[in-house]
Design a protein around this motif. Structure first.
Motif, PDB file in Angstrom:
ATOM      1  N   ARG A 155       5.130   7.513   1.253  1.00 57.28           N
ATOM      2  CA  ARG A 155       4.363   8.538   0.546  1.00 57.28           C
ATOM      3  C   ARG A 155       4.074   8.109  -0.889  1.00 57.28           C
ATOM      4  NH1 ARG A 155       3.744  13.381   2.937  1.00 57.28           N
ATOM      5  NH2 ARG A 155       1.838  13.261   1.716  1.00 57.28           N
ATOM      6  N   GLY A 156       2.879   8.377  -1.329  1.00 56.01           N
ATOM      7  CA  GLY A 156       2.474   7.968  -2.667  1.00 56.01           C
ATOM      8  C   GLY A 156       2.107   6.496  -2.740  1.00 56.01           C
ATOM      9  N   GLY A 157       1.971   5.852  -1.581  1.00 56.02           N
ATOM     10  CA  GLY A 157       1.815   4.403  -1.531  1.00 56.02           C
ATOM     11  C   GLY A 157       0.504   3.846  -2.060  1.00 56.02           C
ATOM     12  N   SER A 158      -0.473   4.712  -2.283  1.00 64.31           N
ATOM     13  CA  SER A 158      -1.743   4.207  -2.811  1.00 64.31           C
ATOM     14  C   SER A 158      -1.583   3.606  -4.206  1.00 64.31           C
ATOM     15  CB  SER A 158      -2.785   5.324  -2.878  1.00 64.31           C
ATOM     16  OG  SER A 158      -3.007   5.848  -1.603  1.00 64.31           O
ATOM     17  N   PHE A 189      -2.493   2.946   0.547  1.00 63.19           N
ATOM     18  CA  PHE A 189      -1.422   3.443   1.414  1.00 63.19           C
ATOM     19  C   PHE A 189      -1.314   2.697   2.738  1.00 63.19           C
ATOM     20  CE2 PHE A 189      -0.389   7.296   4.323  1.00 63.19           C
ATOM     21  CZ  PHE A 189       0.970   7.296   4.070  1.00 63.19           C
ATOM     22  N   GLU A 240      -7.180   8.072   4.414  1.00 62.92           N
ATOM     23  CA  GLU A 240      -7.799   7.162   3.440  1.00 62.92           C
ATOM     24  C   GLU A 240      -9.065   6.517   3.997  1.00 62.92           C
ATOM     25  OE1 GLU A 240      -4.549   7.669   3.524  1.00 62.92           O
ATOM     26  OE2 GLU A 240      -3.982   7.934   1.428  1.00 62.92           O
ATOM     27  N   SER A 263      -6.715   7.534  -2.472  1.00 62.41           N
ATOM     28  CA  SER A 263      -5.809   8.269  -1.586  1.00 62.41           C
ATOM     29  C   SER A 263      -6.651   9.118  -0.647  1.00 62.41           C
ATOM     30  CB  SER A 263      -4.912   9.215  -2.391  1.00 62.41           C
ATOM     31  OG  SER A 263      -4.005   8.523  -3.181  1.00 62.41           O
ATOM     32  N   ALA A 264      -5.974   9.719   0.309  1.00 59.90           N
ATOM     33  CA  ALA A 264      -6.622  10.713   1.159  1.00 59.90           C
ATOM     34  C   ALA A 264      -6.889  11.974   0.341  1.00 59.90           C
ATOM     35  CB  ALA A 264      -5.697  11.051   2.321  1.00 59.90           C
ATOM     36  N   THR A 300      -2.715  14.115   4.114  1.00 61.09           N
ATOM     37  CA  THR A 300      -1.616  13.367   4.726  1.00 61.09           C
ATOM     38  C   THR A 300      -0.555  14.335   5.270  1.00 61.09           C
ATOM     39  OG1 THR A 300      -2.089  11.608   3.153  1.00 61.09           O
ATOM     40  CG2 THR A 300      -0.041  11.413   4.376  1.00 61.09           C
TER      41      THR A 300
HETATM   42  N1  ASP Z   1      -2.102   9.778   1.088  1.00 60.07           N
HETATM   43  C1  ASP Z   1      -0.776   9.218   0.927  1.00 60.07           C
HETATM   44  C2  ASP Z   1       0.230  10.304   0.589  1.00 60.07           C
HETATM   45  O1  ASP Z   1      -0.128  11.454   0.480  1.00 60.07           O
HETATM   46  C3  ASP Z   1      -0.744   8.102  -0.049  1.00 60.07           C
HETATM   47  C4  ASP Z   1      -1.036   8.483  -1.469  1.00 60.07           C
HETATM   48  O2  ASP Z   1      -1.583   9.540  -1.739  1.00 60.07           O
HETATM   49  O3  ASP Z   1      -0.747   7.695  -2.373  1.00 60.07           O
HETATM   50  O4  ASP Z   1       1.370  10.036   0.449  1.00 60.07           O
END
Ligand code: ASP
Ligand code: MG
Length: 409
Positions: free
Chosen positions: A150-153, A136, A74, A41-42, A47
């Motif tokens: 969001r949370g796609g990693s 992501f 990322e 992730s970042a 993000t």
């Molecule tokens: N950086 C993206 C987010 O904050 C993806 C992730 O963290 O999974 O949503």
């Protein structure tokens, strides 16, 4: 030798120090003879920062350009981690989503993965490299950069594990596994050694933020062995997400108490009770891209009925405005709303074979004088909507009533 996909979240990427720690962990797996693909992730907060920046320029950022901006977080961490790995003596190579060719559809900001080209990755793995892939993000058929929501990693990690037929997908995060409930509310909450995909899906959709829900769907569909672990602990097996058959008979009936604070309830009163009315009400809500959760239509009387449903609190005003239009159109009496409600759910596949879970849940809440505003059930879940002020009390008493604070025999 195993092929392992490891995904590290934003907190694990939060500083140079932490990135070095991740490199050490990856190096240990590599030294143990495994092939490792890392998805990152970042850096935590990045993000959000990029989204805020975009909104300073354009109140409603252009979706394509927003993905161009927010996918950069990322790109930074894959480069930094690859450098850290090289410093640790590990041959590593970074890949953006487009460089792998993680092909997605063209729905910017919430694209879905369609295909992953694995040939290049395999070649590098066979040459002894550790692969570091940006989570992501992907690329559509026309070459546009897309992001996965969001949370796609998490979903990138699972999708790569599926595409490479990895032996395991390990999701490293800031908690050491999936808990019976949020330990910030119930300190006695326990880490689960295993949880089924179905339970995890319910937990994720009910507000447990451990995994992006789409990644769990993906893992279930492609039978990816998925494990949630802490990136700050060297010991521990985390929580393994399993298929139900492997669950033992004597496992507890309820696996966890999930909750969601951000609920809102809307009721249209005095709705003409006739065929097609639910569609007339919810059609426009769906067209406005508002997700509806629980739905209740009361028994009609005097030719009218009341129709209630819940939405995410952030969409309350929008949903109310849509409903107001519908109300005038169909001649309903009034719209009332309450955005101070929450949802509490008991989740467990054991419910299938044990009747009485619902009545126990209702009794426990009644004993505390907690009024239930709405109820919905599925095969493995019972959810109730409550006044927000009861959330913590309800979670605590249910956790205790279903013996979730007891260590397993
Ligand atoms: N950086 C993206 C987010 O904050 C993806 C992730 O963290 O999974 O949503
Ligand atoms: Mg995450």
């Amino acid at each position: 030798m195993a092929l392992i996909v490891q995904k590290y979240g934003g907190t694990s990427m939060g500083s140079p120090e932490r990135i070095r720690n991740v490199a050490q962990r990856v190096a240990r797996f590599r030294d143990a003879g495994h092939q490792v693909v890392v998805v990152v992730s970042a850096m935590s907060g990045e993000t959000n920062r990029l989204i805020a920046l975009a909104k300073e320029i354009q109140a409603h950022p252009d979706p394509r350009e927003l993905d161009v901006v927010i996918s950069t977080g990322e790109q930074v961490t894959i480069g930094l981690l690859s450098m850290a790995l090289k410093e640790a003596g590990v041959d590593a190579k970074s890949y953006t989503g487009a460089q792998v060719r993680i092909l997605t559809d063209d729905i910017f900001n919430k694209a879905r993965i369609l295909d992953i080209e694995s040939a290049n990755l395999r070649r590098d793995l066979d040459a002894g490299k550790v692969i570091v892939v940006a989570g992501f993000q992907g690329v559509d058929a026309a070459g546009n950069i897309t992001t996965l929501g969001r949370g796609g990693s998490d979903t990138t990690g699972v999708a790569l594990a599926a595409a490479l037929s990895a032996d395991e997908c390990q999701i490293y995060t800031d908690v050491d596994g999936v808990y019976t409930t949020d330990p910030r509310i119930v300190p006695e909450a326990r880490k689960l050694d295993t949880i089924t995909f179905e339970e995890m899906l319910e937990m994720a959709s009910l507000g447990s933020k451990v995994l992006q829900i789409r990644s769990v769907e993906f893992a279930g569909k492609y039978k990816v062995k998925l494990r949630v672990l802490s990136s700050f602990q060297d010991e521990g097996e985390g929580t393994l997400i399993t298929v139900e058959e492997s669950k033992k008979m004597e496992e507890p009936i309820i696996s966890g108490i999930a909750f969601n604070r951000d609920e809102a309830k809307l009721t249209m009163q005095g709705v003409p009770d006739r065929p097609g009315i639910a569609y007339q009400i919810l059609g426009p809500v769906a067209d406005a891209n508002i997700d509806v959760d629980m739905i209740i239509q009361n028994v009609g009387h005097d030719g009218t009925t009341d129709f209630s449903f819940t939405v995410n609190r952030s969409e309350f005003e929008k949903a109310k405005a849509v409903l107001e239009g519908v109300r005038q159109h169909i001649g309903a009496r009034e719209i009332v709303g309450d955005n101070k409600v929450c949802k509490v759910s008991a989740v467990g596949v054991g419910m299938r074979s044990h009747p009485g879970v619902a009545s126990k849940m209702f009794r426990v809440l009644a004993e505390e004088g907690i009024n239930i505003r709405m109820i919905s059930t599925s095969e493995i879940k019972i959810s109730v909507v409550l006044d927000e002020k009861y959330l913590e009390l309800a979670v605590r008493v249910l956790h205790r009533a279903f013996d979730l604070d007891q260590p397993k025999a």
